[in-house]
Write a protein that holds these residues in place. Structure first.
Motif, short mmCIF file in Angstrom:
data_model
loop_
_atom_site.label_atom_id
_atom_site.label_comp_id
_atom_site.label_asym_id
_atom_site.label_seq_id
_atom_site.Cartn_x
_atom_site.Cartn_y
_atom_site.Cartn_z
N ARG A 53 0.83 -1.21 0.00
CA ARG A 53 0.00 0.00 0.00
C ARG A 53 0.87 1.26 0.00
O ARG A 53 0.51 2.27 -0.61
CB ARG A 53 -0.94 0.00 1.20
N LEU A 54 2.01 1.20 0.65
CA LEU A 54 2.91 2.35 0.63
C LEU A 54 3.53 2.53 -0.75
O LEU A 54 3.88 3.65 -1.14
CB LEU A 54 4.02 2.17 1.68
N ALA A 55 3.65 1.43 -1.49
CA ALA A 55 4.18 1.52 -2.86
C ALA A 55 3.15 2.09 -3.82
O ALA A 55 3.48 2.47 -4.94
CB ALA A 55 4.62 0.13 -3.33
N GLY A 56 1.87 2.13 -3.39
CA GLY A 56 0.84 2.77 -4.21
C GLY A 56 0.15 1.87 -5.19
O GLY A 56 -0.69 2.32 -5.98
N ARG A 57 0.47 0.56 -5.19
CA ARG A 57 -0.19 -0.34 -6.14
C ARG A 57 -0.16 -1.76 -5.58
O ARG A 57 0.78 -2.15 -4.88
CB ARG A 57 0.52 -0.32 -7.50
N PRO A 58 -1.20 -2.55 -5.85
CA PRO A 58 -1.20 -3.93 -5.39
C PRO A 58 -0.21 -4.78 -6.18
O PRO A 58 0.25 -4.39 -7.27
CB PRO A 58 -2.64 -4.39 -5.63
N ALA A 59 0.10 -5.93 -5.65
CA ALA A 59 0.98 -6.87 -6.33
C ALA A 59 0.15 -7.84 -7.17
O ALA A 59 -1.06 -7.98 -6.96
CB ALA A 59 1.82 -7.63 -5.31
N LYS A 102 13.51 -6.86 -3.63
CA LYS A 102 14.29 -5.89 -4.40
C LYS A 102 13.62 -5.60 -5.74
O LYS A 102 13.50 -4.44 -6.15
CB LYS A 102 15.70 -6.42 -4.63
N GLY A 103 13.18 -6.66 -6.44
CA GLY A 103 12.53 -6.46 -7.74
C GLY A 103 11.28 -5.62 -7.64
O GLY A 103 11.06 -4.71 -8.44
N MET A 104 10.45 -5.88 -6.62
CA MET A 104 9.21 -5.12 -6.47
C MET A 104 9.51 -3.66 -6.10
O MET A 104 8.81 -2.75 -6.55
CB MET A 104 8.33 -5.78 -5.41
N ARG A 105 10.54 -3.44 -5.30
CA ARG A 105 10.91 -2.07 -4.95
C ARG A 105 11.40 -1.30 -6.18
O ARG A 105 11.07 -0.12 -6.36
CB ARG A 105 11.98 -2.09 -3.87
N LEU A 106 12.19 -1.96 -7.02
CA LEU A 106 12.68 -1.29 -8.23
C LEU A 106 11.52 -0.97 -9.18
O LEU A 106 11.50 0.10 -9.80
CB LEU A 106 13.72 -2.17 -8.93
N ILE A 107 10.56 -1.89 -9.30
CA ILE A 107 9.40 -1.63 -10.15
C ILE A 107 8.63 -0.42 -9.64
O ILE A 107 8.20 0.45 -10.41
CB ILE A 107 8.48 -2.88 -10.20
N ALA A 108 8.46 -0.34 -8.32
CA ALA A 108 7.74 0.80 -7.72
C ALA A 108 8.45 2.11 -7.99
O ALA A 108 7.83 3.18 -8.06
CB ALA A 108 7.60 0.59 -6.22
N GLN A 109 9.78 2.03 -8.19
CA GLN A 109 10.57 3.23 -8.50
C GLN A 109 10.67 3.50 -10.00
O GLN A 109 11.35 4.42 -10.44
CB GLN A 109 11.98 3.08 -7.92
N GLY A 110 9.99 2.65 -10.79
CA GLY A 110 10.02 2.82 -12.23
C GLY A 110 11.29 2.31 -12.87
O GLY A 110 11.64 2.70 -13.99
N LYS A 111 11.99 1.40 -12.20
CA LYS A 111 13.25 0.87 -12.71
C LYS A 111 13.09 -0.57 -13.17
O LYS A 111 12.10 -1.24 -12.87
CB LYS A 111 14.34 0.95 -11.63
N ASP A 112 14.10 -1.05 -13.91
CA ASP A 112 14.11 -2.43 -14.38
C ASP A 112 14.40 -3.36 -13.22
O ASP A 112 15.46 -3.27 -12.60
CB ASP A 112 15.19 -2.58 -15.46
N PRO A 113 13.50 -4.30 -12.89
CA PRO A 113 13.73 -5.19 -11.76
C PRO A 113 14.90 -6.14 -11.97
O PRO A 113 15.40 -6.72 -11.00
CB PRO A 113 12.41 -5.96 -11.63
N LEU A 114 15.34 -6.33 -13.21
CA LEU A 114 16.48 -7.21 -13.50
C LEU A 114 17.78 -6.44 -13.66
O LEU A 114 18.79 -7.01 -14.06
CB LEU A 114 16.20 -8.02 -14.78
N PHE A 149 3.65 -12.80 6.59
CA PHE A 149 3.02 -12.10 5.46
C PHE A 149 1.55 -11.87 5.80
O PHE A 149 0.81 -12.82 6.11
CB PHE A 149 3.13 -12.92 4.17
N ILE A 150 1.13 -10.62 5.78
CA ILE A 150 -0.29 -10.29 5.93
C ILE A 150 -0.81 -9.96 4.54
O ILE A 150 -0.31 -9.02 3.89
CB ILE A 150 -0.50 -9.12 6.89
N MET A 151 -1.78 -10.73 4.05
CA MET A 151 -2.24 -10.59 2.67
C MET A 151 -3.74 -10.33 2.61
O MET A 151 -4.50 -10.88 3.40
CB MET A 151 -1.90 -11.85 1.87
N GLU A 152 -4.12 -9.50 1.66
CA GLU A 152 -5.53 -9.27 1.34
C GLU A 152 -5.73 -9.59 -0.13
O GLU A 152 -5.14 -8.93 -1.01
CB GLU A 152 -5.94 -7.82 1.62
N LEU A 153 -6.53 -10.59 -0.42
CA LEU A 153 -6.78 -10.99 -1.80
C LEU A 153 -7.85 -10.09 -2.40
O LEU A 153 -9.01 -10.11 -1.97
CB LEU A 153 -7.21 -12.45 -1.86
N LEU A 154 -7.47 -9.29 -3.39
CA LEU A 154 -8.39 -8.30 -3.96
C LEU A 154 -9.17 -8.85 -5.16
O LEU A 154 -10.38 -8.63 -5.27
CB LEU A 154 -7.60 -7.06 -4.40
#
Length: 341
Positions: A53-59, A102-114, A149-154
């Motif tokens: 939620r802090l990243a602004g988008r669900p996974a 790390k990959g999800m954080r880079l995606i949230a920053q608009g970067k290439d996760p690889l 892990f606390i998860m909410e299935l949307l």
């Protein structure tokens, strides 16, 4: 708070925090699961490592598509839509979490996760680089430990309810999709929506090429797939001619003709000739027009007219360099040569 252990999955404990709605969903391969999650350390403070939620988008993950955190698929497919649950996972299930995070954080920053990774498995990358660039994740790498892990299935989206990327499709599904894309492209051409039609043809070509890449060059299946690609490529090139993307036509027809020579590629030579003529490549245009006449003698009269028109255009070019392609008659070729497959 109801507690239960996930059956047949040791090292995982589930606590339901809020019940979902409806029956248990069906999760066939390719199902898209959309969810929010928090990752916490299993310590007194329950330190939060990540929060979608802090990243602004669900996974999102896709069932059966080898997501690095395999246990997440197990967790999410135990839930109902709208359910919120807390899962305790033993360290045996969490070793790759630093790489996933790390990959999800880079995606949230608009970067290439690889970015920066070599072509190796997640653990290989982890040991090679020794650092993720995030101190808290580096600590998890040094000392693998249980995580919460606390998860909410949307959402649970059926594989047929959304546009699926080619990497998500099985071979048979790709082959079944190609004729549909082909027909959609033809229908769009009739509406003169050439850009949209080109996208359909291109998508179909990419699907066939991904299937072909798994076959042995020279085998009958490899050859047949190549033959299926030819008409789609030619239809794509016709759209590019209509859109005046002449260099795109030259590039694609050249690649096509290098692989498939002979009478079956008469249209390839013809379309490349038209593209060369449009960009004033007289020598190349004449060469391709003459090749069309050699491969199909029934087109000799058409090619004679094209060559005469080319000569006239080249004469007109000298006194008026800015003479436009529209005045060159490029959009009035033989209907037979422009007919879609």
């Amino acid at each position: 708070m109801e507690e239960t252990y996930l059956l047949n999955h040791p090292g995982v404990k589930k606590s339901i925090l809020a019940g979902g709605t409806g029956p248990m969903p069906h999760f066939p391969p390719g199902t898209k699961l959309v969810f929010h999650f928090q990752t916490l350390l299993d310590n007194f403070e329950r330190t939060v490592i990540d929060d979608s939620r802090l990243a602004g988008r669900p996974a999102e993950i896709f069932v059966g598509k080898m997501f690095k955190m395999e246990v997440w698929e197990t967790l999410l497919t135990s839930m109902r839509i709208g359910e919120v649950a807390e899962f305790w996972c033993d360290a045996v299930h969490t070793g790759l979490y630093p790489i996933v995070s790390k990959g999800m954080r880079l995606i949230a920053q608009g970067k290439d996760p690889l970015e920066g990774q070599r072509h190796m498995c997640g653990m290989g990358n982890m040991f090679h680089y020794h650092s993720t660039g995030f101190p808290e994740l580096d600590e998890l790498m040094r000392t693998p430990q249980p995580l919460i892990f606390i998860m909410e299935l949307l959402q649970v989206r059926d594989p047929m309810s959304y546009h699926r990327e080619s990497w998500m499709m099985e071979k048979d599904e790709k082959l079944q999709t190609v004729p549909t894309l082909h027909m959609q492209g033809n229908a769009l051409v009739k509406q003169r929506r050439f850009s949209e039609a080109a996208s359909k043809y291109k998508e179909a070509v990419l699907l066939l090429k991904t299937v072909q890449s798994k076959e042995m060059p020279g085998d009958i299946d490899y050859i047949n797939l190549g033959r299926m690609i030819v008409p789609l490529e030619l239809n794509y090139c016709q759209c590019m001619l209509e859109l005046e993307e002449y260099y795109e036509v030259i590039e694609h027809t050249t690649e096509l003709l290098e692989k498939h020579k002979g009478k079956n590629c008469v249209k390839g030579y013809y379309k490349r000739a038209k593209a060369h003529a449009a960009v004033w490549n007289e020598k190349e245009a004449r060469r391709d027009f003459n090749m069309v006449a050699q491969l199909d003698v029934t087109l000799a009269r058409l090619i004679h007219r094209e060559l005469n028109a080319l000569s006239e255009r080249m004469r007109e070019k000298s006194p008026c360099v800015e003479f436009t392609c529209f005045n060159l008659g490029l959009h009035s070729p033989s209907r037979a040569m422009n007919k879609l497959y």
